[in-house]
Design a protein around this motif. Structure first.
Motif, PDB file in Angstrom:
ATOM      1  N   LEU A  71      19.150  36.915 -74.712  1.00 27.74           N
ATOM      2  CA  LEU A  71      19.668  35.898 -73.791  1.00 27.74           C
ATOM      3  C   LEU A  71      18.746  34.686 -73.780  1.00 27.74           C
ATOM      4  CD1 LEU A  71      22.158  36.191 -71.840  1.00 27.74           C
ATOM      5  CD2 LEU A  71      20.491  36.423 -70.022  1.00 27.74           C
ATOM      6  N   TYR A  72      17.445  34.975 -73.720  1.00 31.88           N
ATOM      7  CA  TYR A  72      16.450  33.907 -73.679  1.00 31.88           C
ATOM      8  C   TYR A  72      16.443  33.152 -75.006  1.00 31.88           C
ATOM      9  CZ  TYR A  72      11.957  31.581 -73.508  1.00 31.88           C
ATOM     10  OH  TYR A  72      10.970  30.647 -73.555  1.00 31.88           O
ATOM     11  N   LEU A  73      16.477  33.886 -76.117  1.00 35.92           N
ATOM     12  CA  LEU A  73      16.388  33.272 -77.445  1.00 35.92           C
ATOM     13  C   LEU A  73      17.589  32.397 -77.735  1.00 35.92           C
ATOM     14  CD1 LEU A  73      14.914  36.112 -79.700  1.00 35.92           C
ATOM     15  CD2 LEU A  73      13.775  34.023 -78.923  1.00 35.92           C
ATOM     16  N   PHE A  74      18.790  32.871 -77.376  1.00 37.74           N
ATOM     17  CA  PHE A  74      20.004  32.154 -77.777  1.00 37.74           C
ATOM     18  C   PHE A  74      20.409  31.074 -76.787  1.00 37.74           C
ATOM     19  CE2 PHE A  74      20.386  35.807 -80.554  1.00 37.74           C
ATOM     20  CZ  PHE A  74      20.808  35.201 -81.722  1.00 37.74           C
ATOM     21  N   LEU A  75      20.187  31.306 -75.504  1.00 35.35           N
ATOM     22  CA  LEU A  75      20.626  30.332 -74.514  1.00 35.35           C
ATOM     23  C   LEU A  75      19.473  29.485 -74.001  1.00 35.35           C
ATOM     24  CD1 LEU A  75      23.095  32.689 -72.670  1.00 35.35           C
ATOM     25  CD2 LEU A  75      23.711  30.816 -74.179  1.00 35.35           C
ATOM     26  N   GLY A  76      18.276  30.082 -74.016  1.00 33.27           N
ATOM     27  CA  GLY A  76      17.108  29.337 -73.568  1.00 33.27           C
ATOM     28  C   GLY A  76      17.163  29.018 -72.097  1.00 33.27           C
ATOM     29  N   PHE A  77      16.054  28.664 -71.538  1.00 33.20           N
ATOM     30  CA  PHE A  77      16.018  28.287 -70.127  1.00 33.20           C
ATOM     31  C   PHE A  77      15.569  26.836 -70.026  1.00 33.20           C
ATOM     32  CE2 PHE A  77      14.922  32.944 -69.500  1.00 33.20           C
ATOM     33  CZ  PHE A  77      16.255  33.302 -69.355  1.00 33.20           C
ATOM     34  N   GLY A  78      16.497  26.003 -69.674  1.00 34.65           N
ATOM     35  CA  GLY A  78      16.159  24.584 -69.522  1.00 34.65           C
ATOM     36  C   GLY A  78      16.742  24.048 -68.241  1.00 34.65           C
ATOM     37  N   PRO A  79      16.673  22.749 -68.055  1.00 33.67           N
ATOM     38  CA  PRO A  79      17.229  22.172 -66.814  1.00 33.67           C
ATOM     39  C   PRO A  79      18.749  22.342 -66.722  1.00 33.67           C
ATOM     40  CG  PRO A  79      16.210  20.474 -68.237  1.00 33.67           C
ATOM     41  CD  PRO A  79      16.005  21.774 -68.906  1.00 33.67           C
ATOM     42  N   GLY A  80      19.425  22.435 -67.880  1.00 37.94           N
ATOM     43  CA  GLY A  80      20.881  22.538 -67.836  1.00 37.94           C
ATOM     44  C   GLY A  80      21.395  23.971 -67.837  1.00 37.94           C
ATOM     45  N   THR A  81      20.516  24.973 -67.749  1.00 39.68           N
ATOM     46  CA  THR A  81      20.945  26.369 -67.830  1.00 39.68           C
ATOM     47  C   THR A  81      21.718  26.776 -66.582  1.00 39.68           C
ATOM     48  OG1 THR A  81      18.895  26.771 -69.031  1.00 39.68           O
ATOM     49  CG2 THR A  81      20.137  28.699 -68.340  1.00 39.68           C
ATOM     50  N   HIS A  82      22.823  27.428 -66.818  1.00 41.03           N
ATOM     51  CA  HIS A  82      23.649  27.876 -65.695  1.00 41.03           C
ATOM     52  C   HIS A  82      22.899  28.935 -64.877  1.00 41.03           C
ATOM     53  CE1 HIS A  82      27.105  29.486 -63.531  1.00 41.03           C
ATOM     54  NE2 HIS A  82      27.724  28.343 -63.852  1.00 41.03           N
ATOM     55  N   PRO A  83      22.957  28.899 -63.550  1.00 40.36           N
ATOM     56  CA  PRO A  83      22.248  29.885 -62.711  1.00 40.36           C
ATOM     57  C   PRO A  83      22.616  31.335 -63.032  1.00 40.36           C
ATOM     58  CG  PRO A  83      23.262  28.185 -61.346  1.00 40.36           C
ATOM     59  CD  PRO A  83      23.608  27.855 -62.765  1.00 40.36           C
ATOM     60  N   LEU A  84      23.860  31.528 -63.484  1.00 39.04           N
ATOM     61  CA  LEU A  84      24.311  32.894 -63.792  1.00 39.04           C
ATOM     62  C   LEU A  84      23.465  33.512 -64.905  1.00 39.04           C
ATOM     63  CD1 LEU A  84      28.212  33.051 -63.678  1.00 39.04           C
ATOM     64  CD2 LEU A  84      26.586  34.541 -62.513  1.00 39.04           C
ATOM     65  N   ILE A  85      22.990  32.668 -65.828  1.00 37.28           N
ATOM     66  CA  ILE A  85      22.158  33.167 -66.921  1.00 37.28           C
ATOM     67  C   ILE A  85      20.835  33.696 -66.368  1.00 37.28           C
ATOM     68  CG2 ILE A  85      20.872  32.464 -68.998  1.00 37.28           C
ATOM     69  CD1 ILE A  85      23.304  30.570 -69.537  1.00 37.28           C
ATOM     70  N   TYR A  86      20.284  32.960 -65.391  1.00 37.26           N
ATOM     71  CA  TYR A  86      19.046  33.431 -64.751  1.00 37.26           C
ATOM     72  C   TYR A  86      19.282  34.775 -64.048  1.00 37.26           C
ATOM     73  CZ  TYR A  86      16.852  28.899 -65.495  1.00 37.26           C
ATOM     74  OH  TYR A  86      16.303  27.790 -66.061  1.00 37.26           O
ATOM     75  N   VAL A  87      20.434  34.836 -63.341  1.00 38.11           N
ATOM     76  CA  VAL A  87      20.762  36.063 -62.595  1.00 38.11           C
ATOM     77  C   VAL A  87      20.886  37.238 -63.555  1.00 38.11           C
ATOM     78  CG1 VAL A  87      22.528  37.179 -61.166  1.00 38.11           C
ATOM     79  CG2 VAL A  87      21.887  34.814 -60.710  1.00 38.11           C
ATOM     80  N   THR A  88      21.616  37.022 -64.659  1.00 41.26           N
ATOM     81  CA  THR A  88      21.809  38.093 -65.644  1.00 41.26           C
ATOM     82  C   THR A  88      20.469  38.517 -66.239  1.00 41.26           C
ATOM     83  OG1 THR A  88      23.880  36.974 -66.171  1.00 41.26           O
ATOM     84  CG2 THR A  88      23.227  38.778 -67.609  1.00 41.26           C
ATOM     85  N   PHE A  89      19.629  37.534 -66.552  1.00 41.71           N
ATOM     86  CA  PHE A  89      18.318  37.807 -67.124  1.00 41.71           C
ATOM     87  C   PHE A  89      17.490  38.673 -66.161  1.00 41.71           C
ATOM     88  CE2 PHE A  89      13.870  36.758 -68.073  1.00 41.71           C
ATOM     89  CZ  PHE A  89      13.856  36.990 -69.443  1.00 41.71           C
ATOM     90  N   GLY A  90      17.492  38.261 -64.897  1.00 43.40           N
ATOM     91  CA  GLY A  90      16.749  39.021 -63.877  1.00 43.40           C
ATOM     92  C   GLY A  90      17.274  40.432 -63.739  1.00 43.40           C
ATOM     93  N   LEU A  91      18.604  40.555 -63.767  1.00 40.41           N
ATOM     94  CA  LEU A  91      19.241  41.867 -63.624  1.00 40.41           C
ATOM     95  C   LEU A  91      18.854  42.781 -64.783  1.00 40.41           C
ATOM     96  CD1 LEU A  91      21.399  42.786 -61.458  1.00 40.41           C
ATOM     97  CD2 LEU A  91      23.016  42.708 -63.346  1.00 40.41           C
ATOM     98  N   LEU A  92      18.856  42.233 -65.987  1.00 45.48           N
ATOM     99  CA  LEU A  92      18.505  43.025 -67.176  1.00 45.48           C
ATOM    100  C   LEU A  92      17.057  43.505 -67.095  1.00 45.48           C
ATOM    101  CD1 LEU A  92      20.273  40.964 -69.972  1.00 45.48           C
ATOM    102  CD2 LEU A  92      20.802  43.306 -69.306  1.00 45.48           C
ATOM    103  N   ILE A  93      16.162  42.613 -66.672  1.00 44.74           N
ATOM    104  CA  ILE A  93      14.748  42.981 -66.537  1.00 44.74           C
ATOM    105  C   ILE A  93      14.597  44.077 -65.471  1.00 44.74           C
ATOM    106  CG2 ILE A  93      12.456  42.145 -65.835  1.00 44.74           C
ATOM    107  CD1 ILE A  93      13.218  41.090 -68.551  1.00 44.74           C
TER     108      ILE A  93
END
Ligand SMILES: [Zn+2]
Length: 163
Positions: free
Chosen positions: A67-89
């Protein structure tokens, strides 16, 4: 129903009870009405748990990394990506914890199995344990009886004194 009559599967002699020996040929007659157990020993369950936990941990962390490699975390990243990342961890961490607990359980189980083996090798003495518990029960009964009589006497004395 274990009281049902059955035929001997070897010699065919009828009217026999299951879980006895055939009156004609001596074959042990099985109780066919009883369900056959297909129970797995606890080691198998524990092993399956460990494998599942290990797999889930690996998958969770791999997905988080992807998720991190393909979508990356930048200013334009959708909050859902952060949520999913946190959930996976969180899922990965939770399964590591469960994995460790299962390891401990396995150790405990092995220790207990060894312990019960050593117990089984000792001569059994059910009479002793029974008499001990009966003695204890008797003691408890005596204590309760004396306590009851003390209260009875006290209340009697009190009511006598009052009148
Ligand atoms: Zn028979």
């Amino acid at each position: 129903m274990s009281g049902q009559n059955m035929f001997c599967p070897k010699c065919g002699k009828p009217e026999q009870l299951p879980e006895t020996y055939c009156r004609q040929c001596g074959l042990l007659l099985p109780d066919l009405s009883k369900p056959v157990k297909h129970e797995h020993p606890p080691e198998v369950h524990l092993m399956a748990n460990k494998i599942l936990n290990g797999l889930t941990t690996v998958v969770s962390f791999t997905l988080a990394v992807l998720l991190y490699l393909f979508l990356g975390f930048g200013p334009g990243t959708h909050p859902l990506i952060y949520v999913t990342f946190g959930l996976l961890i969180a899922m990965g961490c939770w399964h590591i914890q469960t994995f460790i607990r299962t390891l401990q359980l396995t150790k405990q189980w092995k220790r207990r199995a060894r312990f019960s083996e050593s117990i089984a090798s000792l001569p059994e003495s059910p009479a002793t344990t029974e008499s001990v518990s009966t003695a204890k029960l008797d003691q408890v009964g005596l204590i309760e009886a004396s306590a009851a009589s003390v209260t009875e006497h006290t209340t009697k004395n009190l009511s006598e004194r009052r009148s």
